[in-house]
Design an enzyme around this catalytic site. Structure first.
Site, PDB file in Angstrom:
ATOM      1  N   ASP A 222      38.059 -38.440  65.481  1.00 39.21           N
ATOM      2  CA  ASP A 222      38.390 -37.027  65.436  1.00 39.21           C
ATOM      3  C   ASP A 222      39.601 -36.843  66.348  1.00 39.21           C
ATOM      4  O   ASP A 222      39.919 -37.700  67.179  1.00 39.21           O
ATOM      5  CB  ASP A 222      37.204 -36.180  65.896  1.00 39.21           C
ATOM      6  N   TRP A 223      40.290 -35.725  66.221  1.00 38.17           N
ATOM      7  CA  TRP A 223      41.570 -35.553  66.907  1.00 38.17           C
ATOM      8  C   TRP A 223      41.369 -35.525  68.427  1.00 38.17           C
ATOM      9  O   TRP A 223      40.637 -34.693  68.951  1.00 38.17           O
ATOM     10  CB  TRP A 223      42.239 -34.288  66.394  1.00 38.17           C
TER      11      TRP A 223
END
Length: 828
Positions: A222-223
């Site tokens: 995920d970012w």
């Protein structure tokens, strides 16, 4: 070709593939003709690159909980095809969806992004979604792997649970995505699993996912959700996002050279990246065109159909559907009536082509406005109302608004989220922006101005500093938890006068917790008054019907923040009670991303749960209100009578929201209807519940056998629509073990059929189960086990409405072993 490329690549080139180039694209290796590809959010639309707000317009589809309520894999597959077409308009090859985390608490800020509390329903819809997307050569990315079921301290929290609970409740959608849909990409979650970051969890990403399940696609973070160099690579994380790299690049090259990371591990990860490029056709066509908006009529029609198919009729005393010809005067009231609440917040939001409000939809259905009375009456927004109109922005080098203007931009509302800089010359840690707009006051009196920012900001009214968003700045509850809590200041304004509003924003000179977010949002509003509610009540008194469009909006149902409770925010409950007291024909249309308590339920005539149904929201709501469409939805999540009826809400902070960095899934398998079955707490509305505008009769079920064999068992039920209009019916099949060595839920959903049946006709629900559907996971035996003995097949319209049962017998024990070692115990 892939192996040849790998052999020709240097270590540095292989490593370069394992992190993004920027926020949305992968790294190209021009020497070898390896192209870059773009990824895009999200579950209910393809936003493309750039900001989370504004940007190129896209089609906005219903939120995932509405898809869960549709119980319609065929329609969800059709949506997947459309989303792939949307992704192509943004030159994206990878869609960062679907989200399949389980509805555990009812308070998760991303509850709206997820399908259901049940792993079987979630799995069926996820497989359909992925099939649709990937049939068009676009990669789907199932997320968030795994146990990311709350937004509280989500970047550090450890979800602590036993392996049986993990395998039976939280892993099945991911397993189905791998084994049934052949998903191309998986996104790891922010949280830790039993104390270990999921982005470097070797048991999860390697032993279970790759070795046991046979997954050959990529795992991306995920970012900003990866944390290490060695542990993440050896754990099984292929792609660090976003770029440019933080923990790979030269750090990973050095780790390989020094023997801390095997070269073959890097090569295997690079191979999976190349395989993704091949699967999405990037080697054949590497074109990266400009993003474009494509407002397609067929997508409009599909969104409208999906919206109605997911709407759940929770109560109806006969008032619905409304007869258009019999209504002289209609009151359309509430904070969501004229505001098109089409989606939740966070990374799921997109810049929709258009948004139809319920008021507009009702007016469209009635061919005009002369019969419709509208009043907002009260508010439900968490943050102050944004200023809409012409908003201008000027960007400067440096953090003091000096020097020439580098770039100018405009927007339609007072919210900005800069992931990439609007001009390449701007330094994301050393720039400033000046935002200007005007506000015309509609009321005389004290107005509330609000400002929240990731970075620092000051708000001025007619050049007077009013709101200080810098002094004492501290991380709060906005912008994924990386902006401050909104600062509010009151100021008296005069009706009819226009005020100049200016916000001076400057970036932080350092990243916060390793995450680069630059954002600002400001607004102003006149608070709800007793007079506003009284006026709405008086108008309702004189109307044939009062339609109250209430609920929440994307500032409540949003990534980065859980809900404080399950009540309607603001003065909405008061509005409902007062309107219902003067007009017995009161219809409530709810727009929420999950369950709400309804102390007013007995006082209204009808309730429709509309969720966030996409850009056609108002038209779809009107279709259901006036009977142009069937309310086709059934609840994908139990609505408890009160928050404390939820198994995760025990009063012990360890089980929710967490304590000392750990949240303990102490309820185990008792999620949703499984908890209510075991506990006996009667829900407000059970799992699978929903009413229809027509009537159905069910035949006795027919089974292919009452003995489970290797080929499974098939069940058929004839359903006849005995009413005078077409309708949709849902048939559910649960398995109920009569006895077991290990504790088991009372019953578990294992199959379902959604039938669309014309008036007076009969359709057949065809359901099937296999031996695996009788099994539970035994952590000690390291196997799925179906014990010999007696079972019951429960045929139901919802978790409490049981229509028939059939006995089923399994003669011999069945086992299916697993290869992964036991899940590591909790690490504190």
């Amino acid at each position: 070709m892939i192996d040849d490329l790998l052999d020709r690549m240097t270590l540095e080139e292989q490593v370069s593939l394992l992190a993004g180039a920027d926020f949305w694209t992968t790294v190209a290796v021009e020497r070898l003709g390896i192209p870059e590809i773009k990824v895009t959010d999200g579950p209910n639309g393809a936003r493309g690159g750039g900001s989370l707000v504004g940007g190129v317009r896209s089609a906005c589809f219903p939120a995932a909980i509405g898809l869960g309520a549709s119980w319609n894999p065929d329609l969800v597959r059709e949506m997947g095809v459309a989303l792939a077409e949307e992704a192509k308009t943004k030159s994206a090859r990878v869609l960062l969806a679907p989200t399949v985390n389980i509805h555990r608490s009812g308070l998760n800020g991303r509850n709206f992004e997820c399908y259901s509390e049940d792993p079987m329903l979630t799995s069926a819809l996820a497989v359909a979604y992925i099939d649709g997307v990937q049939s068009q050569g676009i990669a789907a990315t199932i997320k968030h792997f795994v146990a990311n079921d709350s937004e509280v301290e989500r970047q550090t929290m450890s979800s602590d649970l036993d392996e049986r609970t993990l395998r039976e409740i939280y892993l099945p959608p991911f397993e189905a995505a791998v084994k049934k849909a052949g998903v191309f990409a998986i996104m790891s979650s922010y949280n830790r699993l039993n104390g270990i970051w999921t982005s470097e969890h070797h048991w999860l990403l390697t032993k279970l996912l790759r070795e046991e399940w046979g997954y050959d696609g990529i795992v991306m973070s995920d970012w900003f959700g990866s944390h290490t160099t060695e542990a993440s690579v050896t754990g099984g994380l292929d792609l660090e996002m976003p770029g440019p790299t933080r923990d790979r690049g030269e750090k990973l090259v050095a780790a390989v050279r020094e023997g801390r990371v095997p070269a073959e591990t890097v090569k295997a990860a690079a191979r999976r990246i190349l395989l993704l490029l091949e699967r999405v056709g990037a080697f054949v066509d590497a074109t990266m065109e400009d993003e474009k908006a494509a407002d397609r009529p067929e997508h409009r029609a599909l969104i409208r159909k999906l919206g109605a198919d997911g709407m759940v009729l929770l109560k109806n005393d006969g008032i619905l559907p409304l007869d258009k010809s019999a209504l002289d005067r209609i009151a359309v009231l509430g904070p969501n009536a004229a505001e098109p609440r089409v989606m939740g917040g966070g990374s799921a939001q997109i810049n929709a082509h258009y948004k139809v409000s319920p008021l507009e939809g009702i007016q469209n259905a009635l061919s005009g406005t002369n019969r419709v009375v509208h009043l907002k009456a009260c508010r439900n927004n968490r943050l102050t109302q944004m200023i809409r109109g012409d908003v201008e922005v000027e960007f400067f080098h440096g953090r003091d608004w000096s020097g020439p203007v580098v770039q100018r931009a405009s927007a339609e509302e007072s919210q900005f989220f800069w992931l990439d800089m609007p001009d390449a010359s701007l330094d994301p840690r050393n720039f400033s922006a000046r935002i200007s707009t005007r506000l015309r006051a509609e009321e005389t009196g004290s107005h509330v101005f609000g400002l929240t920012n990731a970075g620092f900001a000051m708000l001025y009214v007619d050049d007077e500093l009013l709101v200080d968003g810098e002094t004492g700045w501290a991380k709060g509850d906005n912008f994924f938890g990386l902006g401050n809590t909104e600062v509010r200041v009151e100021k008296p304004l005069e009706a009819g006068r226009t005020y100049d509003i200016r916000v001076d924003y400057r970036a932080m000179s350092e990243s916060y917790e390793g995450i680069e977010i630059r954002a600002v949002r400001f607004g102003a509003e006149f608070p709800t008054t007793d007079a506003a509610i009284a006026e709405a009540v008086e108008q309702a008194r004189t109307c044939d019907v009062a339609i109250l469009v209430v609920g929440r909006e994307g500032e409540w149902d949003t990534e980065g923040l859980d809900l404080p409770d399950m009540r309607l925010p603001g003065r909405q409950e008061e509005l409902i009670e007062k309107v219902a007291a003067v007009n017995p024909r009161t219809v409530v249309v709810l727009q929420t991303g999950g369950p709400v308590e309804m102390p007013w339920l007995d006082k209204v005539s009808a309730v429709i749960q509309a969720w966030y149904p996409g850009q056609e929201a108002g038209n779809a709501i009107a279709d259901v209100l006036f009977g142009d469409a069937e309310p086709g939805g059934r609840l994908p999540q139990t609505f408890p009578q009160r928050l404390t009826d939820n198994a995760a809400i025990t009063g012990d902070p360890k089980t929710y929201p967490g304590q000392d960095g750990h949240v303990v899934y102490a309820e185990g398998l008792a999620v949703g209807y499984r908890h209510h079955d075991a506990d006996g707490a009667k829900p407000l509305f059970p799992f699978g519940y929903g009413l229809s505008y027509t009537r159905f009769e069910w035949s006795a079920p027919r089974a292919s056998s009452l003995d489970m064999g290797k080929d499974g068992v098939a069940i058929e039920i004839d359903v006849t629509n005995t009413g005078d209009r077409a309708g949709a019916e849902l048939v559910q099949l649960y398995v109920k073990p009569k006895s077991s060595r290990l504790p088991r839920p009372v019953k578990e959903l294992k199959a379902f059929a959604k039938l669309a049946i014309p008036a007076g006709e009969t359709s057949t629900a065809r359901l099937s189960i296999t031996i695996r559907d009788l099994a539970y996971f035994d952590p000690q035996a390291r196997a799925w086990i179906a014990e010999p003995g007696d079972y019951e097949l429960v045929i139901a319209a919802n978790a409490e409405d049981i229509r028939a049962t059939l006995p089923l017998r399994l003669a011999e024990e069945w086992r299916e072993g697993v290869s992964a070692p036991p899940l590591p115990a909790v690490v504190s």
